[in-house]
Design a protein around this motif. Structure first.
Motif, short mmCIF file in Angstrom:
data_model
loop_
_atom_site.label_atom_id
_atom_site.label_comp_id
_atom_site.label_asym_id
_atom_site.label_seq_id
_atom_site.Cartn_x
_atom_site.Cartn_y
_atom_site.Cartn_z
N PHE A 77 0.61 -1.20 0.18
CA PHE A 77 -0.02 -0.26 -0.03
C PHE A 77 1.32 1.57 -0.03
O PHE A 77 2.18 1.27 0.85
N THR A 79 1.59 5.08 1.44
CA THR A 79 0.92 5.29 2.58
C THR A 79 1.62 7.36 2.94
O THR A 79 0.91 7.86 3.77
N LYS A 98 -3.31 -4.24 9.98
CA LYS A 98 -3.00 -3.11 10.59
C LYS A 98 -1.80 -2.72 9.13
O LYS A 98 -1.28 -3.69 9.44
N SER A 121 -4.08 10.99 -4.56
CA SER A 121 -3.89 11.22 -3.63
C SER A 121 -3.85 12.29 -2.98
O SER A 121 -4.32 12.01 -1.55
N SER A 123 -7.25 14.05 -2.72
CA SER A 123 -8.06 13.58 -1.84
C SER A 123 -8.18 12.46 -0.67
O SER A 123 -9.94 12.05 -0.50
N LEU A 124 -6.71 11.64 -0.62
CA LEU A 124 -6.73 10.88 0.62
C LEU A 124 -6.06 11.27 1.56
O LEU A 124 -5.63 10.61 2.71
N THR A 126 -4.06 12.33 5.02
CA THR A 126 -5.02 12.14 6.38
C THR A 126 -3.93 12.81 7.38
O THR A 126 -4.30 13.33 7.88
N GLU A 136 -4.28 7.95 3.21
CA GLU A 136 -5.13 6.98 3.63
C GLU A 136 -4.05 5.57 2.33
O GLU A 136 -3.92 5.55 1.41
N PRO A 137 -4.09 4.30 2.54
CA PRO A 137 -4.40 3.45 2.44
C PRO A 137 -4.91 2.98 1.45
O PRO A 137 -5.25 1.72 1.71
N ARG A 138 -5.32 3.20 0.20
CA ARG A 138 -5.56 2.87 -0.56
C ARG A 138 -5.43 2.53 -1.92
O ARG A 138 -6.21 1.68 -2.59
N ILE A 139 -4.07 3.51 -2.55
CA ILE A 139 -3.45 3.10 -3.21
C ILE A 139 -2.71 1.76 -3.62
O ILE A 139 -1.71 1.98 -1.93
N ARG A 140 -2.56 0.83 -3.65
CA ARG A 140 -1.92 -0.29 -3.91
C ARG A 140 -1.13 -0.94 -5.22
O ARG A 140 -1.50 0.57 -6.46
#
Length: 164
Positions: A77, A79, A98, A121, A123-124, A126, A136-140
């Motif tokens: 991910f 981060t 986690k 990124s 919009s992600l 944090t 946020e760890p949404r992109i892999r």
């Protein structure tokens, strides 16, 4: 010794009396490089160095000595990212699921990959500190690595692709 050909240096070195069993000579294989590399892969080892028999010893990279790396791959991910020079923070899930830090991806991403990442990124985000912006760890992503360190970090991660 440094100016002598590799095989002459090896011949002289193998004749030396070593001070203790803590010292050893690195073995070598001739004429069977492909079979050796297949064994390296089967044992999940890092790789080999192929050397020309007539090569002299130099203290820098040389065309006469080539690393042949047994790359492995890991899915991570992203981060966060560095504010300065390029680097994506990578994380992997721990035993409880986690995401834990696992290294920084500095190589492999093209300008197109970077543009796509920074577009998504935004919009992600944090948070941030002096050096990094965290997302946020949404992109892999898939990275090729030499292996994992004892500390559980990626050794020499190189970006290969996003995982969709």
């Amino acid at each position: 010794m440094r100016k002598r050909p590799l095989m002459e240096r090896k011949e002289l070195m193998f004749k030396l009396q070593l001070p203790s069993s803590s010292f050893g000579m690195v073995p070598y294989v001739e004429e069977a490089g492909v079979a050796l590399f297949e064994q390296i892969q089967a044992r999940n080892m890092e790789g080999v160095v192929a050397k020309r028999k007539d090569s002299v010893y130099v203290s820098r990279r040389s065309a006469a000595w080539q690393k042949v790396i047994n790359w492995s791959y890991a899915d991570v991910f992203i981060t966060g990212y560095r504010k300065g020079e390029f680097g994506w923070l990578a994380g992997v899930p721990n035993e409880s699921g986690k995401i834990r830090p696992s290294g920084i991806i500095e190589l492999g991403a093209t300008p197109t990959h970077k543009k796509a990442f920074y577009g998504v990124s935004k919009s992600l985000i944090t948070g941030e500190d002096r050096e990094y912006v965290y997302v946020e760890p949404r992109i892999r992503a898939r990275v090729k690595i030499r292996n994992w360190t004892k500390a559980g970090l990626l050794r020499s991660p190189v970006f290969t692709e996003f995982i969709v």
